[in-house]
Motif scaffolding. Structure first.
Motif, PDB file in Angstrom:
ATOM      1  N   LEU A  65       1.012  -1.176   0.015  1.00 38.86           N
ATOM      2  CA  LEU A  65       0.082   0.110   0.015  1.00 38.86           C
ATOM      3  C   LEU A  65       0.705   1.264   0.071  1.00 38.86           C
ATOM      4  CD1 LEU A  65      -2.765  -1.056   2.382  1.00 38.86           C
ATOM      5  CD2 LEU A  65      -2.896  -0.970   0.002  1.00 38.86           C
ATOM      6  N   LEU A  66       1.924   1.187   0.626  1.00 41.55           N
ATOM      7  CA  LEU A  66       3.065   2.429   0.524  1.00 41.55           C
ATOM      8  C   LEU A  66       3.317   2.785  -0.963  1.00 41.55           C
ATOM      9  CD1 LEU A  66       4.617   4.405   2.183  1.00 41.55           C
ATOM     10  CD2 LEU A  66       6.304   2.664   2.273  1.00 41.55           C
ATOM     11  N   ALA A  67       3.616   1.841  -1.736  1.00 41.97           N
ATOM     12  CA  ALA A  67       3.808   2.219  -3.184  1.00 41.97           C
ATOM     13  C   ALA A  67       2.416   2.949  -3.671  1.00 41.97           C
ATOM     14  CB  ALA A  67       4.422   1.178  -3.777  1.00 41.97           C
ATOM     15  N   ILE A 443      -0.169  -3.636 -14.198  1.00 38.80           N
ATOM     16  CA  ILE A 443      -1.621  -4.016 -13.829  1.00 38.80           C
ATOM     17  C   ILE A 443      -1.936  -5.064 -14.814  1.00 38.80           C
ATOM     18  CG2 ILE A 443      -3.824  -3.174 -13.566  1.00 38.80           C
ATOM     19  CD1 ILE A 443      -2.792  -0.673 -12.446  1.00 38.80           C
ATOM     20  N   GLY A 444      -1.616  -4.661 -16.246  1.00 37.67           N
ATOM     21  CA  GLY A 444      -2.052  -5.635 -17.131  1.00 37.67           C
ATOM     22  C   GLY A 444      -1.562  -7.092 -17.030  1.00 37.67           C
ATOM     23  N   GLN A 445      -0.242  -7.100 -16.910  1.00 38.57           N
ATOM     24  CA  GLN A 445       0.501  -8.318 -16.473  1.00 38.57           C
ATOM     25  C   GLN A 445      -0.037  -9.074 -15.346  1.00 38.57           C
ATOM     26  OE1 GLN A 445       4.648  -7.231 -16.308  1.00 38.57           O
ATOM     27  NE2 GLN A 445       4.861  -7.957 -18.477  1.00 38.57           N
ATOM     28  N   VAL A 525      -2.822  -4.148  -6.485  1.00 42.12           N
ATOM     29  CA  VAL A 525      -2.627  -2.897  -7.393  1.00 42.12           C
ATOM     30  C   VAL A 525      -1.340  -2.149  -6.825  1.00 42.12           C
ATOM     31  CG1 VAL A 525      -4.043  -1.226  -5.990  1.00 42.12           C
ATOM     32  CG2 VAL A 525      -3.606  -0.867  -8.434  1.00 42.12           C
ATOM     33  N   GLY A 526      -0.953  -2.181  -5.483  1.00 44.66           N
ATOM     34  CA  GLY A 526       0.022  -1.493  -4.736  1.00 44.66           C
ATOM     35  C   GLY A 526       1.343  -2.181  -5.158  1.00 44.66           C
ATOM     36  N   SER A 527       1.103  -3.681  -5.251  1.00 41.03           N
ATOM     37  CA  SER A 527       2.411  -4.583  -5.921  1.00 41.03           C
ATOM     38  C   SER A 527       2.721  -4.018  -7.342  1.00 41.03           C
ATOM     39  CB  SER A 527       2.236  -5.687  -5.911  1.00 41.03           C
ATOM     40  OG  SER A 527       1.886  -6.282  -4.358  1.00 41.03           O
ATOM     41  N   ALA A 528       1.568  -3.780  -7.990  1.00 39.30           N
ATOM     42  CA  ALA A 528       1.948  -3.028  -9.546  1.00 39.30           C
ATOM     43  C   ALA A 528       2.625  -1.766  -9.449  1.00 39.30           C
ATOM     44  CB  ALA A 528       0.719  -3.255 -10.377  1.00 39.30           C
ATOM     45  N   GLY A 597       0.050 -14.546  -3.363  1.00 43.58           N
ATOM     46  CA  GLY A 597      -0.617 -13.196  -2.774  1.00 43.58           C
ATOM     47  C   GLY A 597       0.467 -12.639  -1.918  1.00 43.58           C
ATOM     48  N   SER A 598       1.884 -12.834  -2.240  1.00 44.19           N
ATOM     49  CA  SER A 598       3.001 -12.279  -1.646  1.00 44.19           C
ATOM     50  C   SER A 598       2.986 -10.692  -1.812  1.00 44.19           C
ATOM     51  CB  SER A 598       4.266 -12.836  -2.137  1.00 44.19           C
ATOM     52  OG  SER A 598       4.204 -14.282  -1.783  1.00 44.19           O
ATOM     53  N   SER A 599       3.796  -9.890  -1.153  1.00 45.44           N
ATOM     54  CA  SER A 599       4.221  -8.466  -1.626  1.00 45.44           C
ATOM     55  C   SER A 599       4.969  -8.318  -2.733  1.00 45.44           C
ATOM     56  CB  SER A 599       4.541  -7.636  -0.498  1.00 45.44           C
ATOM     57  OG  SER A 599       5.790  -8.202   0.214  1.00 45.44           O
TER      58      SER A 599
END
Length: 748
Positions: A65-67, A443-445, A525-528, A597-599
């Protein structure tokens, strides 16, 4: 990632695949994320529980979420800078033409009411006009000067005031001077932006002294072909052909191209992939060997025996060494193929399964279109802000005074933000573009990875299921209502529910895409944003290096210039390689995120070590993937273009056909092939992503569930969509029989 093979049971119990980190879903720099990588053992396999770690059903939490917050803050800063730039800049001054005196048309006071620029001379001198000439104007009632558009200061006074009895009355030659004089004819033109573009079919007037130009179109003067069609005429014919065949162009370029693409993937699934891959491998080996043999033969049997001598000894040695090089390359290539031959077989199976996945979820093919639309939406305000940040200045008076009629725009070359250099603003704006474009791609990937992961781990549903239902029942003796819990049979989900909701326990179809879209956007979405940030930083550094290269090329002198340019070019090459490597790792990290489901940080560690311990399989898959995608693009484009040509040519033979009046089919067929290229590119990008996902799912399936009671998913009877992989595993002597009774297939 699982723990090392030498870890004790206590560590294994405490690891649980980074479970605590997943629960938190927070900063990727935490110690939990760092522990996700195998400690000194890249061969350590992933571990998982059959019930808890099934990627299709496991609970997920928000990651990185920070990203995401940082990305939102960056967009806020970009908008603030853009707003300030709009208040202090003048984008009109940036895009308007500048006349021969340096005045900006429509902006500076002397030409404030003359916004359009008209070309006067071959030296690209421009004059500002109120409007572009709509017709070619010439009359014998006026002197030459009044019949032309001129730079007044450059015209002799003797040509400005003449009478009809004077030779200067017809001084067109002196004023025009073959395009180098101070005047030009008033020729029909049309406005493109703030520039007057001469109509290609406009004719030069028939004036005394310039008979060679009389009644000749601009196009014919430029091309030198007096009998050829004008550019406008050819353009109009092309537009006419495209308009008449518009339905054929769209139908073939879109729908038929899609049908050809799906048919190509079906051929791959039916076994053509094996023939295709080995044919390409044999052809590549044959080409290398042939080149080496030809060069060796030419050097030793042709050039060495020449009489008289034509090629010297150095040329003969160069040809001979080139032959040795290609023969060595052929030997190394065949050794490489022998080393990964078993992995090539597995890669072919993965391509077959990937083709089935794409055909089961065809809506994924249109997902890149939404990404392009999202990028276009972002580019609208970004380009607006970028123009204004580069258009900073102010109005001030000139030598004629300081009134609104004499003020001119003066460029400040400053930043719209006080205390910040304009170059820094430009770099920041480019960073915003890089981050957003990579964010949309990420996000697409991620969505595609999640979609194909859900598809892989979706078993066939039973015809009926049971669930416990609590009902209120009236006691016949007392008449009181009481709650009773009993088992109730529930039929499998209907087709509409499966199509919309995409329940992985009920359906392998388009509904999985919407389910994956929800999971990806809501949880990851934060990981993207985190992954795309790394690529954006590398691209921004490359942009800064490119700016330095430009200024060095412009301002430095030899010999220091050559040394600096070589160093900067080497840095650019290294950064380019780093960018490609990070994109490769990021793509596999997004697949790990979809699987576990990892960061992002944890997934990047895991994907890196997954690549290390499956390097032969990945090398084989990349080889097969390149062959499949390259040939697929060529097949789709060529087949679609050929089908459209033969169909339209046959249809045009009917005099009642709407396309019977087409001038030429080359333009329509070219447009069909252009559309087919975009469809082929989208299809192959999705297909390639599906191959990568199938590879990681297969590896994770074997490592996480292969030792369980039910066995790996690819070996279960409830997963017929993975039977190619099951057959491959069984050939290696690792069959796995399910211990549960065979579930009835849902025929609905």
């Amino acid at each position: 990632m699982g723990k090392g093979r030498g870890d004790d049971e206590k560590k294994e119990e405490g690891g649980e695949e980074g479970g605590e980190e997943k629960k938190k879903g927070g900063c990727c720099l935490c110690q939990k994320c760092q522990n996700a990588a195998p400690k000194g053992d890249p061969d350590a396999a992933m571990e998982g529980d059959e019930e808890k770690d099934n990627p299709a059903t496991k609970p997920r939490s928000h990651t990185d979420l920070l990203a995401l917050i940082l990305y939102g803050f960056t967009m806020f800063v970009m908008t603030s800078i853009g707003g300030q730039a709009i208040a202090t800049g003048n984008a009109r001054a940036l895009i308007s033409p500048v006349d021969y005196e340096g005045n900006i048309c429509g902006v500076d006071g002397p030409v404030l009411n003359k916004p359009y620029g008209y070309l006067l001379t071959k030296n690209l001198d421009i004059i500002c006009l109120k409007e572009c000439p709509k017709k070619t104007r010439f009359t014998t009632d006026k002197q030459a000067y009044d019949n032309m558009i001129c730079m007044d200061e450059s015209v002799d006074d003797g040509l400005k005031n003449t009478d009809e009895y004077s030779a200067d009355w017809y001084g067109f030659q002196a004023l025009f001077n073959e395009g180098e004089g101070p005047c030009n004819f008033e020729i029909a033109s049309y406005a493109v932006g703030y520039y007057c573009v001469i109509n290609p079919d406009a004719k030069f007037p028939n004036v005394p002294g310039l008979s060679e130009y009389a009644n000749t179109t601009v196009t014919k003067l430029i091309t030198g072909d007096p009998d050829g069609d004008s550019a406008k005429g050819m353009f109009l014919k092309l537009m006419q052909d495209l308009f008449i065949t518009r339905n054929h162009i769209f139908g073939f370029g879109f729908f038929i191209a899609l049908c050809v693409a799906f048919f190509y993937s079906w051929l791959m699934t039916m076994g053509l992939i094996t023939l295709l891959v080995w044919s390409c491998i044999v052809a590549t080996e044959g080409l290398l060997m042939s080149l080496g043999a030809y060069m060796y033969y030419t050097a030793t049997q042709v050039w060495a025996l020449e009489d008289p001598v034509i090629h010297d000894e150095d040329e003969i040695k160069g040809m001979l060494y080139c032959g040795y090089f290609f023969m060595t390359l052929a030997f190394l290539f065949i050794c490489f193929i022998i080393c990964i031959i078993s992995k090539i077989q597995l890669a072919c199976k993965l391509v077959m399964v990937a083709g089935r996945a794409v055909r089961d979820i065809p809506i994924t093919i249109f997902w890149p279109m939404l990404q392009v639309a999202a990028l276009m939406i972002f580019l609208v305000p970004w380009m607006y802000y970028m123009c204004y940040t580069q258009a900073q200045g102010h109005f001030e008076g000139n030598k004629y005074g300081n009134t609104s009629a004499t003020q001119v725009w003066v460029w400040d070359y400053t930043s719209p933000v006080e205390g910040v250099d304009s170059n820094q603003i430009q770099v920041f704006m480019m960073f915003c573009y890089f981050w957003t474009s990579e964010f949309i791609a990420a996000i697409g990937q991620l969505v595609l990875a999640m979609t194909f992961v859900l598809w892989y781990f979706a078993e066939n549903p039973p015809a009926e299921t049971t669930k416990m239902v609590t009902k209120k029942v009236k006691d016949p003796e007392t008449g009181e209502e009481k709650e009773v819990t009993e088992e109730e049979t529930v039929k499998a989900r209907n087709c509409c529910h499966r199509l919309i909701c995409g329940d992985p326990k009920a359906y392998r179809g388009n509904g999985l895409f919407f389910m994956a879209l929800k999971k990806s956007v809501w949880y990851h979405v934060g990981s993207a944003a985190a992954g795309s940030l790394i690529i954006a930083i590398v691209k921004t550094i490359r942009y800064v290096i490119a700016k330095i290269q430009y200024h060095c090329e412009k301002n430095m002198v030899d010999p220091y210039k050559k040394v600096v340019m070589v160093v900067l070019t080497a840095i650019q090459c290294c950064l380019w390689c780093l960018e490609k490597c990070m994109k490769f790792i990021n793509k596999h990290a997004y697949i790990i995120i979809a699987l576990k489901g990892s960061s992002f940080c944890s997934a990047a560690f895991q994907s890196f070590f997954l690549i290390l311990r499956n390097i032969r399989l990945i090398a084989a898959l990349v080889l097969v993937q390149e062959f499949v995608c390259l040939i697929g693009r060529l097949v789709i484009i060529a087949a679609t273009g050929a089908l459209s040509y033969y169909y339209m040519a046959a249809d045009s033979q009917d005099p009642d056909s709407p396309i019977a009046s087409v001038n030429s089919f080359y333009g329509p067929v070219f447009m069909v092939m252009c559309l087919a290229y975009f469809i082929a590119d989208m299809f192959m990008n999705v297909y390639a992503m599906a191959m990568d996902v199938m590879m990681q799912c297969f590896v994770a399936d074997k490592e996480m569930f292969g030792k369980g009671k039910k066995g790996a998913f690819c070996q279960r009877e409830g997963c017929p969509h993975l039977h190619e992989l099951a057959n491959f595993v069984e050939k290696k002597g690792k069959p796995k029989k399910t211990e549960e009774p065979k579930a009835a297939d849902n025929k609905a």
